[in-house]
Write a protein that holds these residues in place. Sequence first.
Motif, PDB file in Angstrom:
ATOM      1  N   LEU A   2     143.687  49.265  14.079  1.00 31.94           N
ATOM      2  CA  LEU A   2     142.867  48.193  14.624  1.00 31.94           C
ATOM      3  C   LEU A   2     143.527  47.591  15.857  1.00 31.94           C
ATOM      4  N   THR A   3     144.827  47.356  15.769  1.00 35.73           N
ATOM      5  CA  THR A   3     145.542  46.802  16.913  1.00 35.73           C
ATOM      6  C   THR A   3     145.515  47.766  18.094  1.00 35.73           C
ATOM      7  N   TYR A   4     145.638  49.057  17.797  1.00 34.88           N
ATOM      8  CA  TYR A   4     145.609  50.071  18.862  1.00 34.88           C
ATOM      9  C   TYR A   4     144.259  50.066  19.564  1.00 34.88           C
ATOM     10  N   TYR A   5     143.158  50.019  18.780  1.00 34.64           N
ATOM     11  CA  TYR A   5     141.817  50.030  19.387  1.00 34.64           C
ATOM     12  C   TYR A   5     141.563  48.749  20.175  1.00 34.64           C
ATOM     13  N   LEU A   6     142.089  47.635  19.684  1.00 33.38           N
ATOM     14  CA  LEU A   6     141.942  46.387  20.440  1.00 33.38           C
ATOM     15  C   LEU A   6     142.662  46.482  21.780  1.00 33.38           C
ATOM     16  N   TYR A 356     133.721  56.193  17.609  1.00 33.66           N
ATOM     17  CA  TYR A 356     132.893  55.047  17.240  1.00 33.66           C
ATOM     18  C   TYR A 356     133.748  53.793  17.079  1.00 33.66           C
ATOM     19  N   ALA A 357     134.846  53.920  16.352  1.00 29.27           N
ATOM     20  CA  ALA A 357     135.708  52.764  16.097  1.00 29.27           C
ATOM     21  C   ALA A 357     136.241  52.179  17.397  1.00 29.27           C
ATOM     22  N   GLN A 358     136.665  53.059  18.312  1.00 29.58           N
ATOM     23  CA  GLN A 358     137.229  52.579  19.566  1.00 29.58           C
ATOM     24  C   GLN A 358     136.205  51.796  20.386  1.00 29.58           C
ATOM     25  N   PHE A 359     135.014  52.377  20.546  1.00 32.46           N
ATOM     26  CA  PHE A 359     134.042  51.749  21.433  1.00 32.46           C
ATOM     27  C   PHE A 359     133.352  50.543  20.790  1.00 32.46           C
ATOM     28  N   MET A 361     134.894  48.552  18.763  1.00 30.76           N
ATOM     29  CA  MET A 361     135.911  47.505  18.871  1.00 30.76           C
ATOM     30  C   MET A 361     135.927  46.927  20.290  1.00 30.76           C
ATOM     31  N   GLU A 362     135.718  47.779  21.258  1.00 30.69           N
ATOM     32  CA  GLU A 362     135.648  47.304  22.636  1.00 30.69           C
ATOM     33  C   GLU A 362     134.444  46.374  22.816  1.00 30.69           C
ATOM     34  N   ALA A 363     133.308  46.766  22.202  1.00 28.85           N
ATOM     35  CA  ALA A 363     132.118  45.911  22.286  1.00 28.85           C
ATOM     36  C   ALA A 363     132.354  44.577  21.585  1.00 28.85           C
ATOM     37  N   ALA A 364     133.064  44.609  20.444  1.00 33.27           N
ATOM     38  CA  ALA A 364     133.369  43.368  19.736  1.00 33.27           C
ATOM     39  C   ALA A 364     134.224  42.446  20.592  1.00 33.27           C
ATOM     40  N   THR A 365     135.122  43.040  21.380  1.00 30.50           N
ATOM     41  CA  THR A 365     135.943  42.235  22.287  1.00 30.50           C
ATOM     42  C   THR A 365     135.077  41.546  23.329  1.00 30.50           C
ATOM     43  N   VAL A 366     134.090  42.290  23.852  1.00 31.59           N
ATOM     44  CA  VAL A 366     133.137  41.689  24.801  1.00 31.59           C
ATOM     45  C   VAL A 366     132.374  40.554  24.123  1.00 31.59           C
ATOM     46  N   GLY A 367     131.919  40.802  22.873  1.00 31.39           N
ATOM     47  CA  GLY A 367     131.182  39.778  22.151  1.00 31.39           C
ATOM     48  C   GLY A 367     132.005  38.539  21.889  1.00 31.39           C
TER      49      GLY A 367
END
Length: 438
Positions: A2-6, A356-359, A361-367
Amino acid sequence: MLTYYLGLGWRSLRRNPVLTALMVMAIAFGVAASMITWSVFRVVSGNPIPWKSSQLYNVQIDNRGPQYNEPGNEPPDALNYTDAVALMQAHKAPHQTMLYDISPSVLPQNPNDLPSTAFGYATTADFFTMFDVPFKYGSPWTNADDDAHAAVAVISEELNQRLFGGANSVGRDVTLDMRTYRIVGVTEHWDPKPRYYDVYDNMEFANPSQVYIGVNRAIDVHVGMSGRNNCGGAPMRFTSDEQWLHRECAWIPFWAELPTPADAQRYKEFLTAYSAEQQRAGRFQWAPNVRLRNVTEWLDHEKVVPAESRISLFVSIGFFVICLVNTIGLLLAKFMRRSSEIGVRRALGATRREVYAQFLMEAATVGLAGGVLGLLLTIVGMQGIGLLFEPDVARLAHVDVSLLLTTLIVSVLATVIAAFYPTWRAAQVQPAWQLKSN
């Protein structure tokens, strides 16, 4: 992971600051508009007493005839004095109360201060039990006090603070309209919204009540009402208060507490029988016409939720959806520009699930970023909410912890949902084709 994807998501957002800013602003403005209107709608449309709303019933009796009724032969929303007293004396419900608005002048304890007006109700002892009014000091007056027409009063915490500096004032006197009442209780802050028990007088969003006195005493000393007085086609000239009391004027909301549906059915049958008796006595010239509605049914019937709050909520949600559609397009453009990166990752062994997990998570960061900015816009927007709603409604809207959390959660969830299609497209990239073409 999770930290890596963030970390990957954060670096990707920094790589395209303009595109990232557009997405964050779209989410922020959309969620802020929705939360501002939701802050109003949740107050005006909520159930003010959910644990008891199915047991409290508003009573209506047609005392004027169909020529004065509203469409659907709907009887007046309140009772006249004759019917209210008759129902109280019949005592067919475990608890029942009648009430009317008052606005007496309050004499201050300090002779150097000026008198002020306090808004409240003339009512009965059961009012406090039925509506679960919380007390800080003392208790309600008793049914015996009602029967004795005692000069007793209950005041609010706010009025107690103004008159007695917040001290326990039970047993002390308060002067209302130059008449002395003994204080038997001080309520805690109590302000149900909507004020379901007094919709008749358009008080559903009014300021909290400050004083309560016994209705029998109020009638004895001619305490005037400050609410509506609907006399239909009856003459408005009266030679005395006694004559006015017994005219067919509707001005007293009446409530009964009926614990079960069977109790409610029996009480409605009693109302019908009472109306039939009045018809036989020659007072009513029409068939019995009664209504018995619980709290939620009563609020729906009275259309308490302002139309502008519904419309503004739907419009703001529509605006939020448009913002999300734009975000989908921006995410799709952003993700597909990284097809080569995705192809290399897939060729090195990354699964579609990991893409899926990577992108996502990226969208969640935008949100999350959009939610934080949306919080600031919501707080700013709340200052101008009076431009959209009536003052009594606008002042109810406020920023609290639940609204802040809802803003963040809605922002993140909506963005993640919006990212599913762009993420699905990104996950379909063929590694072999990307490696060959690059």
